[in-house]
Design an enzyme around this catalytic site. Structure first.
Site, short mmCIF file in Angstrom:
data_model
loop_
_atom_site.label_atom_id
_atom_site.label_comp_id
_atom_site.label_asym_id
_atom_site.label_seq_id
_atom_site.Cartn_x
_atom_site.Cartn_y
_atom_site.Cartn_z
N MET A 1 72.96 24.59 70.56
CA MET A 1 72.59 24.02 69.43
C MET A 1 71.93 23.02 69.07
O MET A 1 72.39 22.39 71.35
CB MET A 1 74.04 23.96 68.55
CG MET A 1 74.23 25.90 68.73
SD MET A 1 72.86 26.38 67.19
CE MET A 1 73.71 25.89 65.41
N PRO A 2 72.31 22.29 68.56
CA PRO A 2 71.15 20.80 69.01
C PRO A 2 72.25 19.47 68.87
O PRO A 2 73.44 19.84 68.22
CB PRO A 2 70.30 20.40 67.01
CG PRO A 2 71.95 21.36 66.46
CD PRO A 2 71.93 22.92 67.43
N THR A 3 71.75 18.43 69.65
CA THR A 3 72.56 16.90 69.38
C THR A 3 71.61 16.71 68.13
O THR A 3 70.41 16.53 68.41
CB THR A 3 72.52 16.86 70.44
OG1 THR A 3 72.89 17.27 71.25
CG2 THR A 3 73.51 14.96 70.67
#
Length: 72
Positions: A1-3
């Site tokens: 998932m994103p940062t």
């Protein structure tokens, strides 16, 4: 998932950052799927004298009077 890295002028409260982190996280989960635990939000507070737009420091812009109506 994103940062997700959020750069903004210093001075926002913890409550504001908490609310923004929750909203960003919810949007990522809604659009990308996965779980909230997989979304990281990093806040980077920046002093106005460390940020310039159009060659002018934001700290200098804050000292200038706002433009008159119809002028930009």
């Amino acid at each position: 998932m994103p940062t997700i890295r959020v750069e903004l002028f210093e001075g926002r409260s913890v409550e504001m950052k908490r609310a923004l982190a929750q909203e960003i996280t919810a949007a990522c989960v809604r659009v990308l799927g996965g779980s909230a635990a997989g979304v990281d939000v990093v806040f980077c507070d920046i002093a106005r004298h460390d940020w310039a737009s159009g060659g002018v420091l934001w700290s200098d812009k804050a000292q200038s009077p706002p433009p008159a109506a119809g002028q930009l």
